[in-house]
Design a protein around this motif. Structure first.
Motif, PDB file in Angstrom:
ATOM      1  N   CYS A  91       4.006   3.389   5.680  1.00  0.00           N
ATOM      2  CA  CYS A  91       4.713   3.901   4.500  1.00  0.00           C
ATOM      3  C   CYS A  91       3.777   3.948   3.299  1.00  0.00           C
ATOM      4  CB  CYS A  91       5.918   3.031   4.179  1.00  0.00           C
ATOM      5  SG  CYS A  91       7.329   3.217   5.284  1.00  0.00           S
ATOM      6  N   LEU A  92       2.994   2.901   3.116  1.00  0.00           N
ATOM      7  CA  LEU A  92       2.078   2.840   1.985  1.00  0.00           C
ATOM      8  C   LEU A  92       0.956   3.858   2.116  1.00  0.00           C
ATOM      9  CD1 LEU A  92       1.810  -1.046   1.554  1.00  0.00           C
ATOM     10  CD2 LEU A  92       3.148   0.564   0.181  1.00  0.00           C
ATOM     11  N   GLU A  93       0.515   4.093   3.339  1.00  0.00           N
ATOM     12  CA  GLU A  93      -0.554   5.062   3.566  1.00  0.00           C
ATOM     13  C   GLU A  93      -0.118   6.493   3.268  1.00  0.00           C
ATOM     14  OE1 GLU A  93      -1.565   4.442   7.608  1.00  0.00           O
ATOM     15  OE2 GLU A  93      -2.598   2.526   7.262  1.00  0.00           O
ATOM     16  N   ASN A  94       1.158   6.785   3.518  1.00  0.00           N
ATOM     17  CA  ASN A  94       1.639   8.170   3.446  1.00  0.00           C
ATOM     18  C   ASN A  94       2.515   8.453   2.229  1.00  0.00           C
ATOM     19  OD1 ASN A  94       0.369   8.765   5.908  1.00  0.00           O
ATOM     20  ND2 ASN A  94       2.124   8.006   7.070  1.00  0.00           N
ATOM     21  N   SER A  95       2.491   7.570   1.249  1.00  0.00           N
ATOM     22  CA  SER A  95       3.321   7.780   0.062  1.00  0.00           C
ATOM     23  C   SER A  95       2.609   7.215  -1.157  1.00  0.00           C
ATOM     24  CB  SER A  95       4.686   7.100   0.233  1.00  0.00           C
ATOM     25  OG  SER A  95       4.555   5.689   0.157  1.00  0.00           O
ATOM     26  N   ASN A  96       3.268   7.325  -2.302  1.00  0.00           N
ATOM     27  CA  ASN A  96       2.718   6.766  -3.545  1.00  0.00           C
ATOM     28  C   ASN A  96       3.274   5.380  -3.845  1.00  0.00           C
ATOM     29  OD1 ASN A  96       1.167   9.100  -4.147  1.00  0.00           O
ATOM     30  ND2 ASN A  96       2.988  10.121  -4.968  1.00  0.00           N
ATOM     31  N   LEU A  97       3.982   4.787  -2.911  1.00  0.00           N
ATOM     32  CA  LEU A  97       4.538   3.460  -3.125  1.00  0.00           C
ATOM     33  C   LEU A  97       3.439   2.403  -3.152  1.00  0.00           C
ATOM     34  CD1 LEU A  97       7.730   3.419  -0.849  1.00  0.00           C
ATOM     35  CD2 LEU A  97       7.569   3.978  -3.281  1.00  0.00           C
ATOM     36  N   LYS A  98       3.716   1.320  -3.856  1.00  0.00           N
ATOM     37  CA  LYS A  98       2.833   0.159  -3.882  1.00  0.00           C
ATOM     38  C   LYS A  98       3.441  -0.944  -3.019  1.00  0.00           C
ATOM     39  CE  LYS A  98       0.409   2.372  -6.938  1.00  0.00           C
ATOM     40  NZ  LYS A  98      -0.876   3.031  -6.529  1.00  0.00           N
ATOM     41  N   GLY A  99       2.650  -1.948  -2.729  1.00  0.00           N
ATOM     42  CA  GLY A  99       3.123  -3.032  -1.886  1.00  0.00           C
ATOM     43  C   GLY A  99       4.382  -3.693  -2.405  1.00  0.00           C
ATOM     44  N   LYS A 100       4.500  -3.808  -3.737  1.00  0.00           N
ATOM     45  CA  LYS A 100       5.671  -4.446  -4.331  1.00  0.00           C
ATOM     46  C   LYS A 100       6.948  -3.638  -4.149  1.00  0.00           C
ATOM     47  CE  LYS A 100       4.812  -2.364  -8.882  1.00  0.00           C
ATOM     48  NZ  LYS A 100       5.948  -1.440  -8.806  1.00  0.00           N
ATOM     49  N   ASP A 101       6.809  -2.358  -3.758  1.00  0.00           N
ATOM     50  CA  ASP A 101       7.971  -1.478  -3.602  1.00  0.00           C
ATOM     51  C   ASP A 101       8.630  -1.609  -2.241  1.00  0.00           C
ATOM     52  OD1 ASP A 101       7.574  -0.324  -6.164  1.00  0.00           O
ATOM     53  OD2 ASP A 101       6.009   0.979  -5.328  1.00  0.00           O
ATOM     54  N   ILE A 102       8.014  -2.340  -1.323  1.00  0.00           N
ATOM     55  CA  ILE A 102       8.553  -2.479   0.031  1.00  0.00           C
ATOM     56  C   ILE A 102       8.664  -3.953   0.379  1.00  0.00           C
ATOM     57  CG2 ILE A 102       8.291  -1.897   2.469  1.00  0.00           C
ATOM     58  CD1 ILE A 102       6.609   0.486   1.679  1.00  0.00           C
ATOM     59  N   LEU A 103       9.872  -4.372   0.693  1.00  0.00           N
ATOM     60  CA  LEU A 103      10.120  -5.755   1.103  1.00  0.00           C
ATOM     61  C   LEU A 103      10.380  -5.798   2.597  1.00  0.00           C
ATOM     62  CD1 LEU A 103      10.769  -8.784   0.553  1.00  0.00           C
ATOM     63  CD2 LEU A 103      13.140  -8.057   0.125  1.00  0.00           C
ATOM     64  N   VAL A 104       9.551  -6.534   3.315  1.00  0.00           N
ATOM     65  CA  VAL A 104       9.786  -6.785   4.738  1.00  0.00           C
ATOM     66  C   VAL A 104      10.671  -8.014   4.854  1.00  0.00           C
ATOM     67  CG1 VAL A 104       8.716  -7.547   6.876  1.00  0.00           C
ATOM     68  CG2 VAL A 104       7.691  -5.675   5.574  1.00  0.00           C
ATOM     69  N   LEU A 105      11.841  -7.815   5.417  1.00  0.00           N
ATOM     70  CA  LEU A 105      12.839  -8.888   5.493  1.00  0.00           C
ATOM     71  C   LEU A 105      13.358  -8.999   6.924  1.00  0.00           C
ATOM     72  CD1 LEU A 105      14.505 -10.952   3.827  1.00  0.00           C
ATOM     73  CD2 LEU A 105      16.222  -9.148   3.535  1.00  0.00           C
ATOM     74  N   PRO A 106      12.739  -9.843   7.757  1.00  0.00           N
ATOM     75  CA  PRO A 106      13.224 -10.010   9.143  1.00  0.00           C
ATOM     76  C   PRO A 106      14.683 -10.439   9.159  1.00  0.00           C
ATOM     77  CG  PRO A 106      11.078 -11.041   8.855  1.00  0.00           C
ATOM     78  CD  PRO A 106      11.553 -10.677   7.485  1.00  0.00           C
ATOM     79  N   LEU A 107      15.438  -9.861  10.094  1.00  0.00           N
ATOM     80  CA  LEU A 107      16.876 -10.126  10.129  1.00  0.00           C
ATOM     81  C   LEU A 107      17.394  -9.952  11.551  1.00  0.00           C
ATOM     82  CD1 LEU A 107      19.431 -10.590   8.226  1.00  0.00           C
ATOM     83  CD2 LEU A 107      19.767  -8.121   8.436  1.00  0.00           C
ATOM     84  N   ASP A 108      18.199 -10.903  11.976  1.00  0.00           N
ATOM     85  CA  ASP A 108      18.898 -10.808  13.254  1.00  0.00           C
ATOM     86  C   ASP A 108      20.367 -10.536  12.945  1.00  0.00           C
ATOM     87  OD1 ASP A 108      20.124 -11.082  15.698  1.00  0.00           O
ATOM     88  OD2 ASP A 108      19.141 -12.982  16.218  1.00  0.00           O
ATOM     89  N   LEU A 109      20.849  -9.361  13.295  1.00  0.00           N
ATOM     90  CA  LEU A 109      22.222  -8.995  12.973  1.00  0.00           C
ATOM     91  C   LEU A 109      23.242  -9.917  13.643  1.00  0.00           C
ATOM     92  CD1 LEU A 109      22.218  -5.080  13.024  1.00  0.00           C
ATOM     93  CD2 LEU A 109      22.605  -6.565  11.059  1.00  0.00           C
ATOM     94  N   THR A 110      22.881 -10.498  14.780  1.00  0.00           N
ATOM     95  CA  THR A 110      23.825 -11.385  15.461  1.00  0.00           C
ATOM     96  C   THR A 110      23.918 -12.755  14.799  1.00  0.00           C
ATOM     97  OG1 THR A 110      22.158 -12.183  17.036  1.00  0.00           O
ATOM     98  CG2 THR A 110      23.417 -10.223  17.661  1.00  0.00           C
TER      99      THR A 110
END
Length: 336
Positions: A91-110
């Protein structure tokens, strides 16, 4: 030539054009009208905070890529953190977003006990949630008589209850702000049914019923929209990861992907539906789109056709080949 005859010929020509367009359609008529005349995602979704579950592969992954190009702030959730990090990097490579604009949040729906904590983490990071995209889930490939009850429980816990739980955690925030979009990636099998997927169909039917009911309860909050997205077959890992007769087993291979809709086209139509606040959309190539219309408007015919197609689907499955490939290839050959 009389005016009456001329009008009749024009009406027939218009009908023929519309029929030809439908035979080539890859979405329901309301959605395709919105694509032609409606609001653009580039106008409507920019600068929003969008939380996507199931973002590590398939539709969710492609959705992350296309959303990143719109300049949104992204929250990417799934169980596999390493895959989420990979999606973030691209996403960062192909857009103008910065690292702070994307939050990786692992989640188990169950793990529903973790959903409130996850929601608070998103709000702490970005201060708001404009769009929740409920995309996480698994499919199924097994006959009912061969399938453990644990598989049905897993599908309900993941596809239905997990999605309901996360939505309930996010909803109070949207109600407080009196705005937001709740988008659920359902399936054409949320109102149709086919063999080998009875548990999956049940979970998706339940989702459709829940969100249609929720929409009526939110009538006093016109700024909060609830959308059901119903794709047909899409190129992804959904078959590879599908449960079989036991919860410890999955299909393990992708099967034939050639007849399926490309994920980037599916996601583009999803974004159009989000931009136009469409309540339910169907996204599929033919012949599944036509079958969907039959299920909606001529269910007796739909049951008959689905039973005929279903026999071949079961035969394919028992022979170890892709369940749907034969009749899809036949259709494409006849209409190429």
């Amino acid at each position: 030539m009389s005016w009456a005859l001329l009008l009749a010929l024009c009406a027939l020509l218009l009908l023929a054009v519309q029929l030809l367009r439908f035979l080539r359609a890859d979405g329901d008529l309301t959605l395709l009208w919105a694509e032609w005349q409606g609001r653009r995602p580039e106008w409507e979704l920019t600068d929003m905070v969008v939380w996507v579950t199931g973002a590590s592969s398939g539709i969710g992954e492609e959705l992350a890529y296309q959303l990143s190009k719109l300049g949104v702030s992204l929250v990417l959730s799934a169980r596999r953190e390493n895959e989420l990090e990979r999606v973030k990097r691209r996403c960062l490579e192909n857009s103008n977003l910065k690292g702070k604009d994307i939050l990786v949040l692992p989640l188990d729906l169950t793990d529903t006990s973790s959903h409130e904590v996850a929601t608070k983490a998103v709000l702490q990071e970005f201060g708001r949630i404009d769009v929740l995209v409920n995309n996480g889930g698994r499919s199924q490939r097994s006959l009912c008589l061969d399938t453990s009850l644990d598989v049905y429980k897993e599908l309900i816990d993941l596809n239905y209850l997990g999605t309901v739980s996360l939505t309930k955690c996010v909803l109070p925030h949207m109600i407080e702000r009196k705005q937001g979009k709740i988008v659920t990636v359902n399936s054409l099998l949320g109102f149709m049914s086919v063999p080998l997927s009875s548990g999956y169909c049940a979970s998706k039917h339940a989702l459709r019923g829940f969100f249609n009911g929720l929409r009526t309860e939110l009538a006093t909050y016109p700024g909060i929209t609830v959308s059901n997205i119903c794709p047909g077959p899409v190129q992804s890992d959904i078959v590879k990861n599908a449960l079989t007769e036991e919860v410890t087993k999955s299909v393990g291979n992708d099967g034939d992907q050639s007849y399926k809709m490309a994920a980037n086209r599916c996601v583009r139509l999803m974004l159009i539906s989000m931009a136009n606040d469409l309540q339910e959309v169907w996204i599929s190539d033919q012949p599944f789109l036509s079958v969907a219309y039959l299920w909606q408007y001529m269910p007796t015919w739909a049951f008959w056709i689905t039973s005929k197609m279903g026999k071949k689907r079961i035969e394919n499955f028992k022979s170890g080949v892709d369940a749907d490939s034969s009749y899809f290839k036949f259709f494409k050959k006849k209409n190429s």
